[in-house]
Design a protein around this motif. Sequence first.
Motif, PDB file in Angstrom:
ATOM      1  N   GLY A 108       0.779  -1.233   0.000  1.00 41.24           N
ATOM      2  CA  GLY A 108       0.000   0.000   0.000  1.00 41.24           C
ATOM      3  C   GLY A 108       0.806   1.276   0.000  1.00 41.24           C
ATOM      4  N   ASP A 109       2.086   1.202  -0.371  1.00 38.05           N
ATOM      5  CA  ASP A 109       2.948   2.387  -0.361  1.00 38.05           C
ATOM      6  C   ASP A 109       3.107   3.007  -1.745  1.00 38.05           C
ATOM      7  N   GLY A 150      -3.831  -3.901  -3.126  1.00 37.47           N
ATOM      8  CA  GLY A 150      -3.142  -5.128  -3.524  1.00 37.47           C
ATOM      9  C   GLY A 150      -3.766  -5.728  -4.764  1.00 37.47           C
ATOM     10  N   VAL A 151      -3.550  -7.043  -4.951  1.00 37.74           N
ATOM     11  CA  VAL A 151      -4.088  -7.730  -6.116  1.00 37.74           C
ATOM     12  C   VAL A 151      -5.617  -7.729  -6.036  1.00 37.74           C
ATOM     13  N   ASN A 152      -6.261  -7.636  -7.205  1.00 39.71           N
ATOM     14  CA  ASN A 152      -7.714  -7.493  -7.188  1.00 39.71           C
ATOM     15  C   ASN A 152      -8.383  -8.363  -8.242  1.00 39.71           C
ATOM     16  N   ALA A 153      -8.891  -9.487  -7.802  1.00 40.94           N
ATOM     17  CA  ALA A 153      -9.751 -10.314  -8.641  1.00 40.94           C
ATOM     18  C   ALA A 153     -11.174 -10.191  -8.101  1.00 40.94           C
ATOM     19  N   GLY A 169     -13.152  -5.147  -3.309  1.00 43.26           N
ATOM     20  CA  GLY A 169     -14.487  -4.612  -3.048  1.00 43.26           C
ATOM     21  C   GLY A 169     -14.743  -3.233  -3.606  1.00 43.26           C
ATOM     22  N   ASP A 170     -13.929  -2.810  -4.570  1.00 44.32           N
ATOM     23  CA  ASP A 170     -14.114  -1.476  -5.136  1.00 44.32           C
ATOM     24  C   ASP A 170     -14.909  -1.481  -6.443  1.00 44.32           C
ATOM     25  N   GLY A 171     -15.518  -2.613  -6.766  1.00 44.20           N
ATOM     26  CA  GLY A 171     -16.325  -2.704  -7.981  1.00 44.20           C
ATOM     27  C   GLY A 171     -15.529  -2.916  -9.250  1.00 44.20           C
ATOM     28  N   THR A 172     -14.209  -3.151  -9.113  1.00 44.97           N
ATOM     29  CA  THR A 172     -13.359  -3.383 -10.277  1.00 44.97           C
ATOM     30  C   THR A 172     -12.521  -4.641 -10.050  1.00 44.97           C
ATOM     31  N   THR A 173     -11.724  -4.978 -11.029  1.00 41.16           N
ATOM     32  CA  THR A 173     -10.711  -6.018 -10.872  1.00 41.16           C
ATOM     33  C   THR A 173      -9.325  -5.426 -11.130  1.00 41.16           C
ATOM     34  N   THR A 174      -9.187  -4.131 -10.877  1.00 43.56           N
ATOM     35  CA  THR A 174      -7.928  -3.426 -11.045  1.00 43.56           C
ATOM     36  C   THR A 174      -7.132  -3.499  -9.754  1.00 43.56           C
ATOM     37  N   SER A 175      -5.925  -4.037  -9.818  1.00 41.25           N
ATOM     38  CA  SER A 175      -5.066  -4.097  -8.639  1.00 41.25           C
ATOM     39  C   SER A 175      -4.654  -2.685  -8.239  1.00 41.25           C
ATOM     40  N   ARG A 176      -4.453  -2.477  -6.953  1.00 39.92           N
ATOM     41  CA  ARG A 176      -4.128  -1.148  -6.416  1.00 39.92           C
ATOM     42  C   ARG A 176      -2.874  -1.229  -5.559  1.00 39.92           C
ATOM     43  N   SER A 201      -1.984   1.467  -3.650  1.00 40.16           N
ATOM     44  CA  SER A 201      -2.210   2.407  -2.547  1.00 40.16           C
ATOM     45  C   SER A 201      -3.641   2.222  -2.060  1.00 40.16           C
ATOM     46  N   PRO A 202      -3.932   2.598  -0.817  1.00 40.26           N
ATOM     47  CA  PRO A 202      -5.262   2.385  -0.244  1.00 40.26           C
ATOM     48  C   PRO A 202      -6.373   3.069  -1.048  1.00 40.26           C
ATOM     49  N   VAL A 203      -7.460   2.328  -1.255  1.00 39.16           N
ATOM     50  CA  VAL A 203      -8.647   2.823  -1.947  1.00 39.16           C
ATOM     51  C   VAL A 203      -9.824   2.695  -0.983  1.00 39.16           C
ATOM     52  N   GLN A 204     -10.555   3.796  -0.791  1.00 38.84           N
ATOM     53  CA  GLN A 204     -11.698   3.770   0.123  1.00 38.84           C
ATOM     54  C   GLN A 204     -12.827   2.924  -0.472  1.00 38.84           C
ATOM     55  N   ILE A 205     -13.412   2.089   0.362  1.00 38.12           N
ATOM     56  CA  ILE A 205     -14.509   1.217  -0.060  1.00 38.12           C
ATOM     57  C   ILE A 205     -15.803   1.750   0.547  1.00 38.12           C
TER      58      ILE A 205
END
Length: 174
Positions: free
Chosen positions: A108-109, A149-152, A156-163, A165-169
């Motif tokens: 998350g950095d 992090g990895v996003n499949a 919970g952000d409505g996408t499958t895009t890895s992040r 840095s922190p994303v507000q849910i």
Amino acid sequence: RSGGTLFTWGYNLQGQLGDGTTADKSSPVQIGSSSWTAVSGGGTHTVAINNIGYLFTWGLGSAGQIGNESLTNLSSWTVVSVGGYHTAAIRSDNLLFTWGRNTQGQLGDSTIVGKSSPVQIGSSSWTAVAAGGTHTAAIRSDGYLFTWGVNAGQLGDGTTTSRSSPVQIGSSSW
């Protein structure tokens, strides 16, 4: 145990049980003589906080997930969670730190570079953190949930895009 005694057992090839061996244990083995307040174990490493706030790590450190000697000199840890090859912890001042493997942005950095020393995540105050295999979730002191992090779909952000840095849910606190 309720008195703060820590026991571990199971697979121990990487020393993740913390008993000074690499022999598997099928029965609980007491770890140290400290009184422990928090513990989190992953597949290859374990992290625990004793009753005065010192953080201890043991097991496989190939990705920096057990940190380095600077961790044991800090006596202010309150929350800890172990992921696949990364660790996340909150200090008593409610600042969040992560370290270890970062190939999927799970620290998350805002990078994908691994860290063997704790790196502070933002300047917010945090109350909870949970590290998954290759992602992390944390709740800020105002109750808002953030993931990275990895996003499949697990962020919970409505996408499958890895992040990285922190994303507000969501738009409300949890």
